[in-house]
Design a protein around this motif. Structure first.
Motif, PDB file in Angstrom:
ATOM      1  N   LEU A  65      44.961  22.554  48.726  1.00  0.00           N
ATOM      2  CA  LEU A  65      43.616  22.461  48.821  1.00  0.00           C
ATOM      3  C   LEU A  65      43.018  21.246  48.186  1.00  0.00           C
ATOM      4  N   GLU A  66      41.829  20.959  48.358  1.00  0.00           N
ATOM      5  CA  GLU A  66      41.034  19.732  48.101  1.00  0.00           C
ATOM      6  C   GLU A  66      41.206  19.548  46.498  1.00  0.00           C
ATOM      7  N   LYS A  67      40.745  20.542  45.626  1.00  0.00           N
ATOM      8  CA  LYS A  67      40.580  20.615  44.351  1.00  0.00           C
ATOM      9  C   LYS A  67      41.832  20.427  43.675  1.00  0.00           C
ATOM     10  N   GLN A  68      42.960  20.747  44.071  1.00  0.00           N
ATOM     11  CA  GLN A  68      44.044  20.845  43.780  1.00  0.00           C
ATOM     12  C   GLN A  68      44.711  19.286  44.098  1.00  0.00           C
ATOM     13  N   PHE A  69      44.601  18.826  45.226  1.00  0.00           N
ATOM     14  CA  PHE A  69      45.043  17.700  45.609  1.00  0.00           C
ATOM     15  C   PHE A  69      44.678  16.538  44.713  1.00  0.00           C
ATOM     16  N   ARG A  70      42.901  16.740  44.652  1.00  0.00           N
ATOM     17  CA  ARG A  70      42.281  15.607  43.880  1.00  0.00           C
ATOM     18  C   ARG A  70      42.941  15.381  42.321  1.00  0.00           C
ATOM     19  N   LYS A  71      43.131  16.785  42.118  1.00  0.00           N
ATOM     20  CA  LYS A  71      43.927  16.964  40.386  1.00  0.00           C
ATOM     21  C   LYS A  71      45.074  16.454  40.464  1.00  0.00           C
ATOM     22  N   THR A  72      45.865  16.353  41.523  1.00  0.00           N
ATOM     23  CA  THR A  72      47.167  15.604  41.375  1.00  0.00           C
ATOM     24  C   THR A  72      46.878  14.131  41.659  1.00  0.00           C
ATOM     25  N   PHE A  73      46.067  13.610  42.275  1.00  0.00           N
ATOM     26  CA  PHE A  73      45.681  12.304  42.362  1.00  0.00           C
ATOM     27  C   PHE A  73      45.425  11.735  41.113  1.00  0.00           C
ATOM     28  N   GLU A  74      44.527  12.432  40.359  1.00  0.00           N
ATOM     29  CA  GLU A  74      43.928  11.933  39.087  1.00  0.00           C
ATOM     30  C   GLU A  74      45.202  11.685  38.151  1.00  0.00           C
ATOM     31  N   GLU A  75      46.053  12.654  38.187  1.00  0.00           N
ATOM     32  CA  GLU A  75      47.221  12.594  37.358  1.00  0.00           C
ATOM     33  C   GLU A  75      48.081  11.575  37.611  1.00  0.00           C
ATOM     34  N   ALA A  76      48.113  11.125  38.958  1.00  0.00           N
ATOM     35  CA  ALA A  76      48.906   9.932  39.408  1.00  0.00           C
ATOM     36  C   ALA A  76      48.310   8.671  38.925  1.00  0.00           C
ATOM     37  N   ALA A  77      46.927   8.573  39.121  1.00  0.00           N
ATOM     38  CA  ALA A  77      46.238   7.635  38.793  1.00  0.00           C
ATOM     39  C   ALA A  77      46.478   7.188  37.049  1.00  0.00           C
ATOM     40  N   ARG A  78      46.590   8.271  36.199  1.00  0.00           N
ATOM     41  CA  ARG A  78      46.796   7.979  35.053  1.00  0.00           C
ATOM     42  C   ARG A  78      48.161   7.371  34.607  1.00  0.00           C
ATOM     43  N   LYS A  79      49.001   7.737  35.398  1.00  0.00           N
ATOM     44  CA  LYS A  79      50.542   7.547  35.246  1.00  0.00           C
ATOM     45  C   LYS A  79      50.615   5.882  35.417  1.00  0.00           C
ATOM     46  N   LYS A  80      51.646   5.451  34.677  1.00  0.00           N
ATOM     47  CA  LYS A  80      51.812   3.874  34.771  1.00  0.00           C
ATOM     48  C   LYS A  80      52.595   3.599  36.111  1.00  0.00           C
TER      49      LYS A  80
END
Length: 201
Positions: A65-80
């Motif tokens: 769902l949207e909330k979970q997908f955005r959370k995953t994206f934000e985690e991806a953005a924090r990674k190198k």
């Protein structure tokens, strides 16, 4: 948590490719859903529409769902590294997807159900959270009671050899999440850069 439970082929028709289900009816009717079907004159989609469509495709593919997908994206953005590639790696590392890639279930929906119903173990401990993020070296298996359940083991389809980031030992009913996959190894037709552009607005 709410999940899409409607017609699976309808989703595939929306994107013009196999997203969910077995695609049995997609070859018979590949027109977009709606009362006008293929007769409706459709405008050339805007840049935003293309980006949104790509995000929706990824969400339906991995069952988020949207909330979970955005959370995953934000985690991806924090990674190198490249954010889009990190996003795909994190989605592939989800426990339900890993169970699917190992061939324990024929679909991600089925894999999610196995996890939620406490049939799957990680490093010997039962984990019933589909979004659990596997780490390289994690050993995923079936509970002893589940491994003896013929109705479940009969659905084992065996690991596809092209998924070289996981391995599965059918004799032991265990497998290993070896490493995060490289983007070119993931077969899903997702343009992750469009998703990055959408969330960067």
């Amino acid at each position: 948590m709410a999940r899409y439970t409607g017609p699976k082929t309808k989703i595939s028709r929306r994107f013009g490719e196999l997203i969910t289900g077995n695609g049995k009816w997609l070859t018979k009717n590949s027109n977009p859903p709606g009362m006008h079907g293929g007769n409706k004159k459709r405008k050339t989609p805007s840049e935003y529409a293309l980006q949104l469509s790509e995000k929706q495709k990824a969400k339906y593919t991995y069952g988020l769902l949207e909330k979970q997908f955005r959370k995953t994206f934000e985690e991806a953005a924090r990674k190198k590294g490249v954010t889009g590639e990190n996003l795909i790696k994190l989605l592939e590392a989800r426990l339900d997807n890993t169970v699917y890639r190992m061939g324990i279930s024929v679909s991600r929906q089925g894999a999610r159900q196995l996890v939620s119903h406490k049939h799957i173990t990680v490093n010997g401990e039962v984990v019933n959270i589909p979004s659990y993020s596997c780490q390289p070296g994690d050993v995923i298996g079936l509970k002893n009671k589940t491994a003896a359940n013929k109705s479940i083991t009969d659905n084992l389809r065996g690991k596809n050899p092209k998924f070289n980031w996981v391995e599965w030992n059918e004799a032991e009913m265990k497998g290993t999440f070896i490493t995060y996959p490289e983007r070119e190894s993931v077969p899903e037709n997702i343009k992750e850069q469009l998703i990055v552009e959408l969330y960067s607005k």
